[in-house]
Design a protein around this motif. Sequence first.
Motif, mmCIF file in Angstrom:
data_model
loop_
_atom_site.group_PDB
_atom_site.id
_atom_site.type_symbol
_atom_site.label_atom_id
_atom_site.label_comp_id
_atom_site.label_asym_id
_atom_site.label_seq_id
_atom_site.Cartn_x
_atom_site.Cartn_y
_atom_site.Cartn_z
ATOM 1 N N PHE A 35 9.272 39.221 47.024
ATOM 2 C CA PHE A 35 10.625 38.668 45.150
ATOM 3 C C PHE A 35 11.752 39.324 45.360
ATOM 4 O O PHE A 35 12.662 39.195 45.344
ATOM 5 N N SER A 36 11.420 40.943 45.997
ATOM 6 C CA SER A 36 12.801 41.419 46.346
ATOM 7 C C SER A 36 13.061 40.891 47.051
ATOM 8 O O SER A 36 14.689 40.931 47.306
ATOM 9 N N GLU A 37 12.779 41.052 48.744
ATOM 10 C CA GLU A 37 13.988 40.356 49.442
ATOM 11 C C GLU A 37 14.552 39.161 49.535
ATOM 12 O O GLU A 37 15.372 39.330 50.115
ATOM 13 N N LEU A 87 -0.507 51.512 33.209
ATOM 14 C CA LEU A 87 0.919 52.354 33.469
ATOM 15 C C LEU A 87 1.439 52.361 35.086
ATOM 16 O O LEU A 87 2.249 52.480 35.282
ATOM 17 N N ALA A 88 0.383 52.590 36.403
ATOM 18 C CA ALA A 88 1.314 52.476 37.746
ATOM 19 C C ALA A 88 1.957 51.320 37.572
ATOM 20 O O ALA A 88 2.393 51.973 38.088
ATOM 21 N N MET A 89 1.988 50.139 36.742
ATOM 22 C CA MET A 89 2.601 49.601 37.240
ATOM 23 C C MET A 89 3.645 49.561 36.162
ATOM 24 O O MET A 89 5.032 49.361 37.127
ATOM 25 N N VAL A 90 3.681 50.399 35.593
ATOM 26 C CA VAL A 90 4.635 50.729 34.722
ATOM 27 C C VAL A 90 5.651 51.699 35.416
ATOM 28 O O VAL A 90 7.001 51.269 35.877
ATOM 29 N N VAL A 91 5.171 52.619 36.307
ATOM 30 C CA VAL A 91 5.669 53.386 36.999
ATOM 31 C C VAL A 91 6.886 53.174 37.859
ATOM 32 O O VAL A 91 7.329 52.974 38.295
ATOM 33 N N GLY A 92 5.666 51.967 38.659
ATOM 34 C CA GLY A 92 6.302 50.954 39.156
ATOM 35 C C GLY A 92 7.348 50.117 39.165
ATOM 36 O O GLY A 92 8.016 50.219 40.422
ATOM 37 N N ALA A 93 7.804 49.691 37.991
ATOM 38 C CA ALA A 93 8.473 49.250 38.076
ATOM 39 C C ALA A 93 9.705 49.782 37.166
ATOM 40 O O ALA A 93 10.722 49.804 37.620
ATOM 41 N N VAL A 94 9.563 50.976 37.070
ATOM 42 C CA VAL A 94 10.798 52.071 36.679
ATOM 43 C C VAL A 94 11.299 52.353 38.131
ATOM 44 O O VAL A 94 12.722 52.976 38.271
ATOM 45 N N GLY A 96 11.065 50.530 41.086
ATOM 46 C CA GLY A 96 11.545 49.339 40.816
ATOM 47 C C GLY A 96 13.309 49.370 40.775
ATOM 48 O O GLY A 96 13.951 49.001 41.528
ATOM 49 N N TRP A 97 13.030 50.057 38.838
ATOM 50 C CA TRP A 97 14.255 49.750 38.737
ATOM 51 C C TRP A 97 15.796 50.530 39.340
ATOM 52 O O TRP A 97 16.816 50.485 38.632
ATOM 53 N N ALA A 203 13.345 40.884 40.268
ATOM 54 C CA ALA A 203 12.575 40.878 41.318
ATOM 55 C C ALA A 203 12.589 42.187 41.899
ATOM 56 O O ALA A 203 11.073 42.071 42.608
ATOM 57 N N VAL A 204 13.500 42.968 41.950
ATOM 58 C CA VAL A 204 12.812 44.358 42.036
ATOM 59 C C VAL A 204 12.046 44.382 41.753
ATOM 60 O O VAL A 204 10.757 45.914 41.799
ATOM 61 N N ILE A 205 12.242 44.650 40.253
ATOM 62 C CA ILE A 205 11.226 45.213 39.139
ATOM 63 C C ILE A 205 9.584 45.081 39.507
ATOM 64 O O ILE A 205 8.999 45.421 39.066
ATOM 65 N N ILE A 206 9.685 43.521 39.694
ATOM 66 C CA ILE A 206 8.208 42.809 39.921
ATOM 67 C C ILE A 206 8.296 43.369 41.282
ATOM 68 O O ILE A 206 5.905 43.510 41.480
ATOM 69 N N SER A 207 8.509 43.615 42.005
ATOM 70 C CA SER A 207 7.918 43.970 42.740
ATOM 71 C C SER A 207 7.588 45.437 43.351
ATOM 72 O O SER A 207 6.311 46.019 43.632
#
Lengths: 311, 626
Positions: A35-37, A87-94, A96-97, A203-207
């Motif tokens: 997604f990101s790339e 929560l892991a996904m939330v932190v990953g999203a942060v 990414g943000w 895209a970056v947040i999804i990744s």
Amino acid sequence: MTFATLLSAAFLVPLLQTTLRSTTVLLFTALGGMFSERSGVVNIALEGMIIFGALTAAVSAQLLEAPYVAQNPNAHVWWIPWVAVLLAMVVGAVVGWIHAVVSIKYKADQIISGTAINLLAAGLPSLVLRYLYNNTTSSKEITNRLPEWLGFSPLVYLAFALVPITWYVMFKTPWGLRLRSVGEHPEAADTMGINVFRTRYAAVIISGMLAGMAGAYLSIGILNQFVRNMSAGQGFIALAALIFGKWHPLGVLGATLLFGFAKALAIQLGGGDIMPPTIIEAFPFIITMLVLAGFVGTSRPPKAIGKPYEK
Amino acid sequence: MNRIWLALTSVVFLLLLAISPWAIAMRAFGGKGILITLWGVVDLYGRAKAMPDVSWLGYFTIFWVALALLVVVAAFLPEAKSRARLLYVLGLAGIAVFALEAFLFYHSVWSVNDAALAAGARRPPLKRYSLSLGAYVSFLYSLFLIGIGRMQLPGGRALLVRWRGVIVPAVSMLLAMVAGAVVVWILKETHLPQGSGALAYYAAKLDQVTYTFQLLFGPLLTASGWFQSLLIATPLIFTGLAVAFGFQAGLFNIGAPGQLTIGAIFAMLAGVHLANAHWFAGLPPGLARAIFLPIGVIAAAAGGALWGAIPGWLKARFGAHEVINTIMMNYIAASIFLFMIASNEYTFFGKWTLHMPFKFPGYEGRSYEVAESARIPLLINTLGFHQDSSGAWTGAFSWAIPLALAFLVAGYIFFRKMELGKRLLAALAAALLGYFIGGFLPGIPMHVSPKLASVRLNGAFIIAIFAVAFYNYYMWRTRDGYELRAVGLAPKAAEYGGISIAKKTILAMAISGALAGLAATHYVLGGGIDEYRLKQSLPTNVGFDGIAVALLGQNTPIGVFLSALLFGVLSTGGLQLDLQLGISRELVMMLQALIVLFIAAGGFLPRYFTDPILAAQAEEGVQGVL
């Protein structure tokens, strides 16, 4: 160990299982990275995002289950691992943000920004572990891991199910088309009224979310705790698989299966006398370099990758 | 807008001055101290025997409040020149008053201690006393006022932009420190005595944060701290130069860990297996050293160069991106390293067995010892000290090395009229002369503390200094370096100008790799990992730290050296952090990562600081840029 044993079910079945398990981590991460790339943002921070996800899942599961375990050491509470994954996904999203803000808003070099996040992931977990568990290498073991359905964690099925889903989103929905156009030719996309910045942020947040999920699978799916440096370069291998797979979900599936198989082989042959595991472990890296050099098919990146968009 | 910011800063300054501890009368091991604040004393230690007299502090508080009020008034003066003048005066007055305060504080602490000792106490009652955040902010605020004064005059902001090479890293560093402070604030709990109020809580928290950074920068205050910092800085200088070299040529060499590993393996092969080979057994020790020490150093560089050149070639020949390739090469190098060092016997396909001579017998993965002739001497030995049979360090400080370095620099400056090659030769000759003169001069007998002697700072540090000089010379004084920088700045223009980008890419990656490989001289030949061996605990991570060093140093030679030293200091202080406060020393790693992140974002400063074209326009005074 002889060649005959290599073909026996006692060897092949665990090999297959390990392959699927080690592919899962790579698959989540690589699909996220896609997604990101595809949107034009290099995401070398995948490695760090996995680590942050793994840490969050293990620590949050431990903290959530603590009151239950205090009453009964074997308490099983079904929702704890799932909340931990979330929560892991939330932190990953942060995370990414953060990568998105630095590289999209402040137009930083995306590789340097990603490297900074990877460095952060090498340092911050120790601080948290020291604070919570008074050691710097691992978290407390938990009893509420992710369940297993038919021998595999549900996340394994999810990872493989994500392949067609990503394909559909990326190539059959308007949003996917916009995402790809932003990565190929942001100026044209902007002229068409697509918000380049917002698309890239998403895209970056999804990744980050997917990489965080991969991390959660590592710490509470395969193991039952967080161990320092537990991703051991899988974020980079996923990135390589993404390139090898030509930024396409099916290609990514093939590439991650290959790399997962190499890793599983190294694990299964460890201690045996067929091939030193250190050599087998180096295979994915060598293959990646050969791929990049164009010996195993050429791979064309999204055109606007790595370039900050100037409005 | 400017006025509002100035007023806000003044308010924040006064708030910090009011809440935070102004000085620490004494501090116990573990960090609990007696905090002196403007409104009273917070005793976290609990067993205070004596207190310094700080009754004068109240008068100074009035001064600082008056100063801050005057600053707000100064901002509303109509004329720029008078604004600037008043701010200069206020800033200088602030610095003078700060100096006076510091003097008074230390004076009263010493008089308490002297009195107690005179009365027959065995130890001084006040230990580890220091100024604290309140005093620091008043000093920083005064400096800030002088800076703001300059900003009132025309061209002030253009001046800031001209100094962006310092401002961007400094701001990033400051932001990283603030973020680190927040992390410490959250993660570290405080224990207050019963019945203390909210003010005491904030004072204790701020003290903790301040003490964290006091510990981190603490090594700067002792000789052994400096030695230890230089020891940690040595490999960072090499890897920082390696990354900076790549950046100058437009390449991101993230493969320093791998290049360091291969350099270490090559150095081990040369230092252990070549230097110990039986057909060299008859050589006299002096000659053997003159042969094998350089060979070991060159081998380390060659190993790194090889490992750097491969991704360079892949990029030049096939266009494969160097970032991914160098990362892959890191893992391959780690595999090779493990393969060589973890075991001596491998069986392939159950039939063929490979025997290797590299691993030293035993549980731990490590090589044989480097031959005496290939070892880089400890710096303390080259300075004329040696260990006698009882284990104590004796000797006289020899002038040979310091004079040689001084003559080198002096010669380089003195012969500036000469052509560059001759100038370098002349400088080298001067260095040799200095070495011999220094050798004949009588040394200064000195006592070396065991703590200082235990720091294994070795000759690799000297090699690192030469590497910095090489980087400066090659990049900015040679044609090759000019072409490399041209490729980095504008590859298409450089190619049009007749430069082969492919060749330059391979060359840049090879030299960058060689610099990273040289870090192995410190670890293997210099005994940087406690033994003169290649060990499994080889800290390859310094390769990644090199990225932070290069970025913080803005890819300049002196910048790389200073930022490596800074990280050396922080890492040394980090050990104390763990011992005294129980905060993991990974805090330093986190600070490094944040510095990289913030520098990547240009310190969150306006675009005209980071964009080269805008910055040039700002310096020239083009309208509408600032």
